[in-house]
Scaffold this active site. Sequence first.
Site, PDB file in Angstrom:
ATOM      1  N   ASN A  33       0.832  -1.217   0.000  1.00 19.81           N
ATOM      2  CA  ASN A  33       0.000   0.000   0.000  1.00 19.81           C
ATOM      3  C   ASN A  33       0.865   1.265   0.000  1.00 19.81           C
ATOM      4  O   ASN A  33       0.365   2.352   0.250  1.00 19.81           O
ATOM      5  CB  ASN A  33      -0.951   0.016   1.208  1.00 19.81           C
ATOM      6  CG  ASN A  33      -0.195   0.120   2.520  1.00 19.81           C
ATOM      7  OD1 ASN A  33       1.026  -0.002   2.547  1.00 19.81           O
ATOM      8  ND2 ASN A  33      -0.913   0.353   3.615  1.00 19.81           N
ATOM      9  N   THR A  36       5.484   2.786   3.285  1.00 20.90           N
ATOM     10  CA  THR A  36       6.906   3.181   3.368  1.00 20.90           C
ATOM     11  C   THR A  36       7.668   2.733   2.120  1.00 20.90           C
ATOM     12  O   THR A  36       8.882   2.910   2.055  1.00 20.90           O
ATOM     13  CB  THR A  36       7.588   2.550   4.609  1.00 20.90           C
ATOM     14  OG1 THR A  36       7.449   1.122   4.537  1.00 20.90           O
ATOM     15  CG2 THR A  36       6.971   3.045   5.901  1.00 20.90           C
ATOM     16  N   ASP A  57      -3.912  -2.729   1.270  1.00 22.03           N
ATOM     17  CA  ASP A  57      -3.504  -2.710   2.677  1.00 22.03           C
ATOM     18  C   ASP A  57      -3.824  -4.092   3.270  1.00 22.03           C
ATOM     19  O   ASP A  57      -4.984  -4.483   3.364  1.00 22.03           O
ATOM     20  CB  ASP A  57      -4.304  -1.610   3.393  1.00 22.03           C
ATOM     21  CG  ASP A  57      -4.034  -1.570   4.890  1.00 22.03           C
ATOM     22  OD1 ASP A  57      -3.397  -2.497   5.429  1.00 22.03           O
ATOM     23  OD2 ASP A  57      -4.485  -0.594   5.521  1.00 22.03           O
ATOM     24  N   VAL A  58      -2.779  -4.823   3.679  1.00 23.70           N
ATOM     25  CA  VAL A  58      -2.997  -6.215   4.109  1.00 23.70           C
ATOM     26  C   VAL A  58      -3.672  -6.330   5.481  1.00 23.70           C
ATOM     27  O   VAL A  58      -4.006  -7.431   5.906  1.00 23.70           O
ATOM     28  CB  VAL A  58      -1.685  -7.050   4.112  1.00 23.70           C
ATOM     29  CG1 VAL A  58      -1.079  -7.112   2.725  1.00 23.70           C
ATOM     30  CG2 VAL A  58      -0.680  -6.537   5.131  1.00 23.70           C
ATOM     31  N   SER A  76       5.488  -4.279   6.495  1.00 26.09           N
ATOM     32  CA  SER A  76       5.556  -3.650   7.829  1.00 26.09           C
ATOM     33  C   SER A  76       6.563  -2.515   7.782  1.00 26.09           C
ATOM     34  O   SER A  76       7.637  -2.683   7.184  1.00 26.09           O
ATOM     35  CB  SER A  76       6.041  -4.640   8.903  1.00 26.09           C
ATOM     36  OG  SER A  76       6.301  -3.933  10.122  1.00 26.09           O
ATOM     37  N   GLY A 103      -4.614 -16.824   7.126  1.00 29.22           N
ATOM     38  CA  GLY A 103      -5.916 -17.322   6.650  1.00 29.22           C
ATOM     39  C   GLY A 103      -5.854 -17.632   5.160  1.00 29.22           C
ATOM     40  O   GLY A 103      -6.370 -18.660   4.702  1.00 29.22           O
ATOM     41  N   ALA A 115       8.239 -12.446   7.997  1.00 33.97           N
ATOM     42  CA  ALA A 115       9.475 -11.689   8.287  1.00 33.97           C
ATOM     43  C   ALA A 115       9.450 -11.212   9.731  1.00 33.97           C
ATOM     44  O   ALA A 115       8.828 -10.206  10.060  1.00 33.97           O
ATOM     45  CB  ALA A 115       9.586 -10.508   7.335  1.00 33.97           C
ATOM     46  N   TYR A 146       6.546  -2.282  17.532  1.00 33.79           N
ATOM     47  CA  TYR A 146       7.159  -3.125  16.489  1.00 33.79           C
ATOM     48  C   TYR A 146       7.517  -4.488  17.076  1.00 33.79           C
ATOM     49  O   TYR A 146       7.135  -5.538  16.540  1.00 33.79           O
ATOM     50  CB  TYR A 146       8.408  -2.419  15.978  1.00 33.79           C
ATOM     51  CG  TYR A 146       9.153  -3.118  14.858  1.00 33.79           C
ATOM     52  CD1 TYR A 146       8.594  -3.250  13.592  1.00 33.79           C
ATOM     53  CD2 TYR A 146      10.453  -3.604  15.062  1.00 33.79           C
ATOM     54  CE1 TYR A 146       9.306  -3.855  12.554  1.00 33.79           C
ATOM     55  CE2 TYR A 146      11.167  -4.202  14.029  1.00 33.79           C
ATOM     56  CZ  TYR A 146      10.585  -4.330  12.779  1.00 33.79           C
ATOM     57  OH  TYR A 146      11.289  -4.930  11.760  1.00 33.79           O
ATOM     58  N   ARG A 187      17.200   4.918   9.234  1.00 31.58           N
ATOM     59  CA  ARG A 187      18.094   3.854   9.702  1.00 31.58           C
ATOM     60  C   ARG A 187      19.542   4.316   9.570  1.00 31.58           C
ATOM     61  O   ARG A 187      19.864   5.174   8.744  1.00 31.58           O
ATOM     62  CB  ARG A 187      17.834   2.568   8.922  1.00 31.58           C
ATOM     63  CG  ARG A 187      16.509   1.943   9.337  1.00 31.58           C
ATOM     64  CD  ARG A 187      16.260   0.590   8.724  1.00 31.58           C
ATOM     65  NE  ARG A 187      15.520   0.673   7.477  1.00 31.58           N
ATOM     66  CZ  ARG A 187      14.904  -0.361   6.896  1.00 31.58           C
ATOM     67  NH1 ARG A 187      14.927  -1.548   7.454  1.00 31.58           N
ATOM     68  NH2 ARG A 187      14.251  -0.212   5.760  1.00 31.58           N
TER      69      ARG A 187
END
Length: 310
Positions: A33, A36, A57-58, A76, A103, A115, A146, A187
């Site tokens: 989606n 990021t 969007d999962v 994520s 599912g 992950a 997180y 990061r």
Amino acid sequence: MKRILITGAAGFLGSHLSDKFIKEGYEVIGMDNFLTGKEENISHLFPLKEFSFYNHDVTKYVHVPGHLDYILHFASPASPIDYLKMPIQTLKVGSLGTHNLLGLAKEKKARILVASTSEVYGDPKEHPQKESYWGNVNPIGPRGVYDEAKRFMEAITMAYNTFHKVETRIVRIFNTYGPRMRMDDGRALPTFFAQAMRNEDITVFGDGDQTRSFCYVSDLVDGIYKLLLSDYQFPINIGNPQEITIKQAAEEVLKITNSKSKIIYQELPVDDPKVRQPDITKAKELLGWVPKMSRAKGLQLTYDSFKSEI
Ligand code: NAD
Ligand code: UDP
């Protein structure tokens, strides 16, 4: 042709995984989606008939027509700056998103790999970290959104494995770097490169003595590929055990970029792990996997790709 769904496909790791599975002869269905991620990471795949893409969007019900052999769940936010900005989305994608994909895996009789992360070990009291270590996580600290989402992800994945007999794989990924990281994702390595290339101050947090062990993206992708095709269903660390201080990482970036930037020291974020190094005995023994890329070469390749971006 085997069909694989990759969530988070427009992100750093998801896009490299999409490339890998296309190269190995799979039909890849990407889903993202763009929370990021970036379209540029996968735009080269759009013309291929082996690649299709859903902007979805999962955390909402996931539907994919046709059969699926495999699912990689990589959606994520992954950078501390990103998940501090989006705490609720981070919790939802690790929990509701994982539930939806498990599912789907059950419905399609597909094998699913999720992950997870070295963050499940929190600020570790065991060093290096073995898979048997349960971790030292602050559930209500800023990183809890997180870390706990990923710990829930592991728990629900094992529950689907034992209760619904879904074929599951869990990878605990340690700090990975390389081309296609967003230079502004906060990061350490992309931030240091961006600062060095603009001759801005390099922001090292704390005294810079905290350690990380950086893995180049192609090594990680090979490890994940091997894990997916293996028959091992418990969590497995994938990362490069070469551990350095963050100050040393900043100095290496300064040297490669030949920059005039100076290192400045800023406050250490809350609950920032003091040490991190994967014990990769299991990956070596069970998958025959070891990382191959030297940090000098990996950093150079990353720099070359960032140069073309700036
Ligand atoms: P990234 O931010 O580059 O990629 C994540 C992708 O997921 C993005 O494209 C984003 O748009 C997408 N996404 C987020 N929420 C979504 C949602 N609800 N629905 C659909 N798509 C969504 O991060 P990355 O470094 O590629 O990380 C990928 C995965 O690997 C994450 O699950 C992360 O936790 C895990 N991981 C990464 C590292 C690392 O060092 N890169 C370390 C440990 C774990
Ligand atoms: N860090 C830093 N300066 C920055 C960004 C990060 O010193 O501009 C430090 C951070 O505090 C941590 C390490 O670098 O100790 C790695 O941070 P990153 O965000 O890459 O990932 P983490 O391993 O903390 O999830």
